[in-house]
Write an enzyme that holds these catalytic residues in place. Structure first.
Site, mmCIF file in Angstrom:
data_model
loop_
_atom_site.group_PDB
_atom_site.id
_atom_site.type_symbol
_atom_site.label_atom_id
_atom_site.label_comp_id
_atom_site.label_asym_id
_atom_site.label_seq_id
_atom_site.Cartn_x
_atom_site.Cartn_y
_atom_site.Cartn_z
ATOM 1 N N LYS A 45 1.855 44.160 4.129
ATOM 2 C CA LYS A 45 2.732 45.209 3.515
ATOM 3 C C LYS A 45 3.309 46.061 4.804
ATOM 4 O O LYS A 45 2.527 46.319 5.681
ATOM 5 C CB LYS A 45 2.493 45.904 2.466
ATOM 6 C CG LYS A 45 1.239 46.726 2.570
ATOM 7 C CD LYS A 45 0.454 47.256 1.462
ATOM 8 C CE LYS A 45 -0.509 48.242 1.504
ATOM 9 N NZ LYS A 45 -1.465 48.540 0.324
ATOM 10 N N TYR A 271 8.155 74.363 22.238
ATOM 11 C CA TYR A 271 8.593 75.166 21.118
ATOM 12 C C TYR A 271 7.851 76.129 20.505
ATOM 13 O O TYR A 271 6.637 76.104 20.391
ATOM 14 C CB TYR A 271 9.168 73.999 19.860
ATOM 15 C CG TYR A 271 10.543 73.355 20.523
ATOM 16 C CD1 TYR A 271 11.807 73.852 20.655
ATOM 17 C CD2 TYR A 271 10.415 72.056 20.428
ATOM 18 C CE1 TYR A 271 12.870 73.241 21.072
ATOM 19 C CE2 TYR A 271 11.571 71.255 20.724
ATOM 20 C CZ TYR A 271 12.581 71.960 20.944
ATOM 21 O OH TYR A 271 13.827 71.208 21.382
HETATM 22 C C1 PLP Z 1 -2.769 48.323 0.542
HETATM 23 C C2 PLP Z 1 -3.497 47.511 -0.610
HETATM 24 C C3 PLP Z 1 -4.423 46.641 0.010
HETATM 25 C C4 PLP Z 1 -5.104 46.719 1.451
HETATM 26 O O1 PLP Z 1 -5.705 47.895 1.638
HETATM 27 P P1 PLP Z 1 -6.624 48.047 2.831
HETATM 28 O O2 PLP Z 1 -7.487 49.182 2.387
HETATM 29 O O3 PLP Z 1 -5.724 48.079 3.874
HETATM 30 O O4 PLP Z 1 -7.460 46.930 3.102
HETATM 31 C C5 PLP Z 1 -4.931 45.844 -0.833
HETATM 32 N N1 PLP Z 1 -4.812 45.704 -2.200
HETATM 33 C C6 PLP Z 1 -3.810 46.726 -2.739
HETATM 34 C C7 PLP Z 1 -3.430 46.670 -4.262
HETATM 35 C C8 PLP Z 1 -2.945 47.641 -1.799
HETATM 36 O O5 PLP Z 1 -2.268 48.501 -2.201
#
Ligand code: PLP
Length: 396
Positions: A45, A271
């Site tokens: 993702k 800044y």
């Molecule tokens: C993002 C996510 C993962 C992966 O999580 P990590 O901690 O990056 O391994 C797995 N399952 C679900 C449902 C997620 O939202």
């Protein structure tokens, strides 16, 4: 560190982001071996956590990964395209973890995607398409075992089973849940969620399971289920806040020095004048800022490294630049165009995240689009093949 030949590959960018696809593959293999006989998938993702799903996806497919996960339908459609034509692509299952919004089911089917059904509405939508197609379409079911984010609560599961028609119209192939506190092995929520998961899934026809993400893989086998879903661990991030990290680092970020200067004590920097030098100092301004995803919360807290020597960030992180304290370096060590390490072997993602008051996930997914990206496929030490991503990038 950089040969002159390599420097010439990116004369126009303010920084170079080097991503080691060989290390991502090695991390996946390590996780796969750890959880066997359970299967190991990969969560890609958010453009593979900012590292580029278009190259990370095919690399993991070549390594033998067959179960991929994205959050949105759109990401699934893109990943299907990225895998097309590669050996094994026909067997790749791409799961859309958010499920589908009403009216997008046909699009998911057309791209061969498997939705995770999280609610009665999502089951109804997938059942509707199944009836229209005259066959039970495969899907996962997600149970909310104690995170209150996605999936069926116990009460919603009652309702799903009471009127079982929609469930009977689809083909559930796996049941999943997600752990809220797996990065704290002793947290009582881990046992509570496992208990709730087992109790809830016993009410469904027997299905294979999926429970663990990266941190869950480092809990006992009981939490693995039949298929694990690592994301951040693929990129070398320590699964648990303490202890040895068995995973390989995957990325480094080298920023270019634009200008250096020597200033007297009492010089206000950046800044808001949030920092004033206490002694005569040498400063180096680098061409990375918050517009590159280098978080502004690292102002006056983070640092860069040069040959193992820390260079603290002085004052605020600007949009396109950061001022570093180069006083500890030999005079004239840095010249305009030279690079310093913002993320890498001397300063890992965990340290960068801590200085910015956040977690490595946010550092990764904030990595901006202005960096010149360089993908390495080789083993450490070998020069390796270099892939260029498609899309806008500065190349030689
Ligand atoms: C993002 C996510 C993962 C992966 O999580 P990590 O901690 O990056 O391994 C797995 N399952 C679900 C449902 C997620 O939202």
């Amino acid at each position: 560190m950089h040969s002159p030949a390599r420097e010439r590959l990116w004369p126009a960018a303010g920084a170079i982001l080097t991503i080691d696809l060989g290390a991502i593959r090695a991390n996946w293999r390590w996780l796969r071996d750890r959880v066997a006989p359970a299967a190991c998938g990969a969560v890609l993702k958010a453009d593979a956590y900012g590292l580029g799903a278009a190259l990370v996806g095919p690399a993991l497919l070549a390594e033998g990964c067959r179960d991929f996960f994205v959050a949105h339908l759109e990401e699934g459609i893109a990943l299907r395209q990225d895998l097309r034509g590669q050996p094994g692509a026909e067997e790749a299952r791409i799961h859309v973890m958010h499920g589908l919004f009403d009216g997008t089911e046909r699009e998911a089917l057309a791209h061969g995607l498997i939705p995770v059904l999280n609610s009665l509405e999502q089951v109804a939508g997938w059942a509707g398409l199944s009836r229209a197609e005259g066959r039970r379409l495969p899907a996962w079911l997600q149970l909310d075992t104690g995170m209150a984010r996605f999936g069926f609560s116990a009460g919603e599961l009652d309702r799903l089973l009471e009127d079982g028609r929609d469930l009977a119209a689809v083909e559930p192939i796996r049941v999943m849940s997600h752990l809220a506190c797996a990065d704290e092995p002793g947290h009582p929520a881990n046992a509570a969620q496992l208990g709730a998961f087992n109790a809830m899934r016993r009410r469904l026809p027997h299905l294979p399971t999926s429970l663990a993400a990266s941190s869950g893989i480092f809990l006992d086998r009981a939490w693995h289920g039949d298929l694990v879903r690592p994301g951040v661990a693929l990129h070398g991030v320590a699964p648990l806040p303490r202890g040895e990290n068995p995973l390989r680092p995957v990325l480094r970020l080298d920023a270019r020095v634009v200008q250096t200067r020597s200033v007297p004590a009492g010089t206000a920097v950046g800044y808001g004048h949030s920092f004033t030098t206490r002694t005569p100092s040498r400063l180096a301004t680098i061409a990375v800022g918050y517009a590159d995803g280098f978080l502004r919360s690292a102002s006056n807290r983070g640092r860069a490294m040069w040959k193992g020597m820390p260079m603290p960030i002085l004052g605020r992180v600007s949009m396109d630049s950061i001022v570093l304290d180069a006083s500890a370096l030999p005079e004239n060590a840095l010249r305009p165009g030279d690079t310093v390490e913002l993320i890498g072997p001397d300063h890992d993602l965990e340290a960068v995240a801590e200085a910015a008051g956040t977690i490595p996930y946010e550092i990764l997914t904030s990595l901006g689009q202005r960096y010149h990206r360089r993908y390495e496929t080789g083993a450490p030490g070998s020069s390796g093949e270099v892939l260029q991503p498609t899309g806008p990038t500065v190349t030689a």
